[in-house]
Design a protein around this motif. Structure first.
Motif, mmCIF file in Angstrom:
data_model
loop_
_atom_site.group_PDB
_atom_site.id
_atom_site.type_symbol
_atom_site.label_atom_id
_atom_site.label_comp_id
_atom_site.label_asym_id
_atom_site.label_seq_id
_atom_site.Cartn_x
_atom_site.Cartn_y
_atom_site.Cartn_z
ATOM 1 N N TYR A 24 0.975 -1.063 0.149
ATOM 2 C CA TYR A 24 -0.158 -0.099 -0.011
ATOM 3 C C TYR A 24 0.838 1.210 0.040
ATOM 4 N N ASP A 25 0.309 2.215 -0.577
ATOM 5 C CA ASP A 25 0.893 3.632 -0.655
ATOM 6 C C ASP A 25 -0.181 4.514 -0.920
ATOM 7 N N ARG A 26 -0.316 5.529 0.027
ATOM 8 C CA ARG A 26 -1.300 6.465 -0.243
ATOM 9 C C ARG A 26 -2.646 6.000 -0.735
ATOM 10 N N ARG A 28 -3.321 3.397 -2.369
ATOM 11 C CA ARG A 28 -3.256 2.596 -3.561
ATOM 12 C C ARG A 28 -2.729 1.190 -3.308
ATOM 13 N N ARG A 97 3.919 -1.968 3.779
ATOM 14 C CA ARG A 97 3.860 -0.554 3.589
ATOM 15 C C ARG A 97 5.100 0.001 2.924
ATOM 16 N N THR A 116 -6.031 2.430 -7.279
ATOM 17 C CA THR A 116 -6.833 2.623 -6.168
ATOM 18 C C THR A 116 -8.007 1.599 -6.105
#
Ligand code: C5P
Length: 143
Positions: A24-26, A28, A97, A116
């Motif tokens: 995951y990042d931001r 997404r 993460r 997303t």
């Protein structure tokens, strides 16, 4: 690198564990398109690879994502479940993460996409990864 290239040879051998990351990042999730082997090429997966002797699954995940993507990640929780791959192999998935780096397709992949939640169906996931992707999606913030 010593790597098993075949699965267990007797029914009593434990399955080879493949660990993959729902990275995951931001808000997404990272999807990676396989470049090999030919029967999997072009399909999308959660990046990862085989557990090596003596490694914990979290250590294997950190190593695999460093080798394949050139990033440092922090493993999170295991996504409940275990999914069969080819005979003798099982897939287990952890959330992770992104700590540092921008993922690049260094090994085994020829494209990467950050998706997303509403974009998750836009790539052709490997069948065996779909249940884990669905679970990973539930943990993503809506975007
Ligand atoms: O990446 P690596 O070749 O080490 O993965 C071992 C096997 O695990 C692959 O042949 C592929 O079939 C499977 N795999 C998968 N889904 C993933 C990661 C690996 O089906 N997310």
């Amino acid at each position: 690198m010593t790597e098993r290239t075949t699965g267990p040879t007797t029914p009593h051998d434990p399955a080879v564990v493949v660990v993959a990351g729902a990275l995951y990042d931001r808000g997404r999730l990272l999807a990676a398109r396989r470049s090999a082997p030919v029967e999997l090429a072009g399909r999308w997966e959660l990046p990862g690879g085989k557990l090596e002797p003596g490694e914990s699954p979290e250590e294997a995940l950190v190593r695999e994502l460093r080798e394949e993507l050139g990033v440092e990640v922090e493993p999170g929780e295991r996504i409940p479940g275990e999914w069969p791959l080819k005979p003798g192999y099982v897939l287990r998935v952890w959330t992770a993460r992104l700590l540092s780096g921008e993922p690049r397709p260094l090994e085994d992949h020829d494209a990467l996409r950050w998706l997303t939640r509403s974009e998750l169906d836009s790539v052709d996931w490997l069948d065996q990864d779909r249940p884990a992707v669905a679970e990973a999606a539930r943990r993503l913030p809506a975007a």
